[in-house]
Design an enzyme around this catalytic site. Structure first.
Site, PDB file in Angstrom:
ATOM      1  N   GLY A 245       0.888  -1.156   0.000  1.00 53.56           N
ATOM      2  CA  GLY A 245       0.000   0.000   0.000  1.00 53.56           C
ATOM      3  C   GLY A 245       0.917   1.194   0.000  1.00 53.56           C
ATOM      4  N   CYS A 246       0.704   2.108  -0.881  1.00 55.77           N
ATOM      5  CA  CYS A 246       1.657   3.206  -0.969  1.00 55.77           C
ATOM      6  C   CYS A 246       1.574   4.091   0.260  1.00 55.77           C
ATOM      7  CB  CYS A 246       1.452   4.009  -2.235  1.00 55.77           C
ATOM      8  SG  CYS A 246       2.137   3.161  -3.639  1.00 55.77           S
ATOM      9  N   VAL A 247       2.565   4.992   0.364  1.00 60.89           N
ATOM     10  CA  VAL A 247       2.678   5.777   1.595  1.00 60.89           C
ATOM     11  C   VAL A 247       2.364   7.248   1.383  1.00 60.89           C
ATOM     12  CG1 VAL A 247       4.182   4.366   2.996  1.00 60.89           C
ATOM     13  CG2 VAL A 247       5.120   5.646   1.105  1.00 60.89           C
TER      14      VAL A 247
END
Lengths: 415, 105
Positions: free
Chosen positions: B103-105
Site C-alpha cells: 500500500g503506498c505511503v
C-alpha cells in the site's frame, strides 16, 4: 572551482542550498540552483484556500528572497540531464556543467493522465486543490455552493501530502456545518487504497473520523475516467459514483525531464538509494524531496528530515569518504480535522503512526493520533516556522531520526 | 508466516496466503493459485502479465505497481482488470507468488 548544481528551488532544494552554502567553502564550490518559476509557494497552505481561511497571497514569496547569499538562482526550464557528460541542458539551449547534481524538482498533479479530468468541465464541476490556481478557483465555487454531492477522489498513489485529501474532507464537513447546509451536502471520499489511509492503525483512526462525520468512504476504487457530461466517476471495475462537484487528486508525477534523462521510474520519480538518496548508477547525482522514489510520504516534513541527514553525507561524499548517515524515512504530518482541532502523526519506513506525545515523550505539547486544539495551533503556526526556520535551514529542536519514546508501541497493528 | 501445501508442494505463505519465497514458485503452483481465486484458466495473456511480474521482481526486489505493468510491461490497465477482475494488482501478485504490492505511503 567545483560546481554544485541543484535543480528545483522548492522545499528540499531551498533547504539544501541554504545548508550546504554554510558547509562548502566559497573558494572551493559554486552553488547554482535552477527553477522554472520565480515564486515559492507554501504548499501546505493550499488546503486552507478553498475554505477562505487563507488568501492566495499569503502563501507566496519570491524565491530570490529565500535563497542565501552566495547561491546563484537561474530561472529556467530543464530540458535534459546528460549524466555521462555531467551537463544539464535548459530549454533555452544553455548548458550547465556540474561536479555534483541534486535533483529536487518535486512531484506534480497531472490532470492529463486520467480521461476526462483535463476537459472543459475542469474549473466548472471538476476541481483540484493541489495547485494555487485550482484551490483559488475552488474557493469561488464553494463560496456560492448550495449543496449536492461533493466527491473527493485520489486517482493513484503515491500523492504528495497523502493526508491532505482527508483533511479536505474534515474541513469541508466543518465548513458546510458552519454555513448551515451540511444536511444538503453528501460527502464521499474515494480512494484506490483498501482503507482511509496507507498505514493500518492510522487508517482505523481516520476511518472512524470519517464515519463520525457521516462522510462515505469508497475503497479500492481505481479511477478510469471522469465522465463530465454525466457527472460520473467511473472505475476500471465499472463502478460508478455520481457527483455534482468533483474535487480530484490527480496522478502525481515527477518532472518530464527526469524521464527524458533516463533517471526515473514509471512516474518519473528519480530512482535512488532510500537511505542516502544517491541515484542508482550515478556517483554524482542525488535526488531530494518529492522528486525521489522513496517509499515514504511525499511531504515537506520528509524533505526537511532527509536534508538534515543528506548534508552531512554529502560533505563526506565529496571528500571521497563513505556516507555514514542513513535516512530512516521519518515523516510527520499535522492533520487538520476541523472545528479548531488537529491531529499529528509521526512515522518512518518501519514504524507506522502510533499514539503518544510529541516531540517530548509524555509531555508533548502535541498529541499523536488524537484530535486536540494544540495540534491545530501547531499546524497553523507551522507557516511561520516554514518561512523563518525550515527554509533558511536553521535548527529545529528535534533531530531527523524518528523516536519511539513516548509512543504506545503495543498498539502497533499486526500487519 | 506459515507453510501450506499447494498442488502437492509445501510452500511458505503469509497470513493472507501470499507466497513469501520467490524460488518456491513454479507454473503449476501459479495455475493452482489462480484457481483458488476464481481464475480457472490462465491464457497466454495471463502468463504475459505473470512473467513480467516475476522478471521485474527479480530485478528490483519489489512487486511492480499496476502502472508499472502497464507502462513498462506494455499491458493496458483495462486489460489487467479483465484478466484479473476487481483487484488486478493484488491478484497478479498472488498468482505470481510475490508479496502483496505495498500500500503506498
Amino acid at each position: 572551482m567545483r560546481q554544485l548544481l541543484v535543480l528545483g528551488a522548492g522545499t528540499a532544494g531551498t533547504i539544501a542550498v541554504n545548508k550546504l552554502r554554510r558547509r562548502l567553502p566559497d573558494d572551493e564550490w559554486t552553488i547554482t540552483v535552477v527553477d522554472s518559476k520565480p515564486e515559492h509557494h507554501y504548499q501546505p497552505g493550499y488546503l486552507f484556500i478553498p475554505f477562505g481561511t487563507y488568501q492566495p497571497d499569503e502563501v507566496i514569496k519570491p524565491k530570490a528572497q529565500l535563497i542565501t547569499n552566495g547561491v546563484d538562482l537561474i530561472i529556467g526550464e530543464v530540458d535534459v540531464v546528460k549524466p555521462d557528460e555531467s551537463i544539464v541542458v535548459l530549454v533555452d539551449g544553455a548548458e550547465l556543467s556540474y561536479d555534483q547534481l541534486i535533483i529536487a524538482t518535486g512531484t506534480h498533479p497531472r490532470l492529463d493522465q486520467t480521461e476526462g479530468l483535463d476537459s472543459r468541465h475542469y474549473g466548472e464541476t471538476i476541481h483540484d486543490f493541489y495547485t494555487l490556481d485550482g484551490a483559488t478557483r475552488l474557493a469561488e465555487v464553494l463560496d456560492g455552493w448550495k449543496g449536492g454531492r461533493l466527491v473527493v477522489n485520489i486517482v493513484e498513489m503515491p500523492i504528495k501530502c497523502p493526508v491532505a485529501a482527508l483533511e479536505f474532507m474534515f474541513l469541508a464537513d466543518a465548513f458546510f456545518k458552519e454555513r448551515g447546509i451540511r444536511d444538503k451536502v453528501e460527502l464521499t471520499y474515494v480512494t484506490p487504497l483498501d482503507g482511509a489511509f496507507t498505514k493500518p492503525l492510522a487508517a482505523g483512526y481516520l476511518g472512524d473520523m470519517l464515519d463520525r462525520r457521516q462522510i462515505a468512504l469508497e475503497t479500492d476504487f481505481m479511477t478510469m475516467e471522469a465522465d463530465g457530461d454525466r457527472k460520473m466517476l467511473v472505475s476500471y471495475d465499472e463502478r460508478e459514483i455520481p457527483y455534482d462537484l468533483l474535487v480530484t487528486v490527480p496522478v502525481n508525477m515527477g518532472a518530464d525531464f527526469v524521464d527524458r534523462s533516463g533517471l526515473g521510474d514509471e512516474l518519473n520519480h528519480v530512482e535512488v538509494d532510500r537511505h542516502t538518496f544517491l541515484s542508482d548508477g550515478h556517483d554524482n547525482i542525488f535526488a531530494l524531496g518529492d522528486a525521489a522514489n522513496l517509499p515514504t510520504s511525499k511531504a515537506g516534513s520528509v524533505a526537511h528530515f532527509a536534508v538534515d541527514v543528506f548534508v552531512d553525507n554529502f560533505v563526506q561524499h565529496i571528500k571521497g569518504l563513505p556516507m555514514t548517515g542513513s535516512f530512516d524515512g521519518h515523516a510527520n504530518c499535522f492533520i487538520e480535522t476541523g472545528n479548531g482541532k488537529g491531529m499529528l502523526i509521526d512515522f518512518n519506513y518501519d514504524v507506522e503512526p502510533l499514539p503518544g506525545k510529541y516531540p517530548l515523550p509524555g509531555i508533548g505539547p502535541f498529541s499523536l493520533l488524537k484530535e486536540t486544539p494544540a495540534n491545530h495551533w501547531g499546524k497553523r503556526g507551522f507557516k511561520w516556522t516554514y518561512w523563518n526556520v525550515l527554509l533558511p535551514g536553521r535548527h529545529l529542536p528535534f533531530g531527523p531520526d524518528m523516536s519511539t519514546k513516548g509512543k504506545r508501541m503495543q498498539e502497533m497493528a499486526s500487519s | 508466516m506459515s507453510t501450506t501445501t499447494i498442488a502437492g508442494h509445501s510452500v511458505n505463505v503469509n497470513d493472507e496466503g501470499f507466497m513469501t519465497e520467490y524460488d518456491e514458485w513454479n507454473e503449476d503452483l501459479g495455475r493452482e493459485l489462480a484457481s483458488m481465486i476464481g481464475i480457472d484458466e490462465l491464457t497466454a495473456e495471463h502468463w504475459e502479465a505473470i512473467n513480467f511480474l516475476r522478471g521485474d521482481f527479480a530485478e528490483r526486489s519489489e512487486t511492480p505497481t499496476l502502472r508499472r505493468v502497464t507502462k513498462v510491461g506494455g499491458i493496458p490497465t483495462k486489460q489487467l482488470f479483465v484478466l484479473f477482475p476487481k483487484k488486478p494488482a493484488k491478484k497478479m501478485a498472488y498468482v505470481a507468488g510475490l508479496p502483496k504490492p505495498k500500500g503506498c505511503v
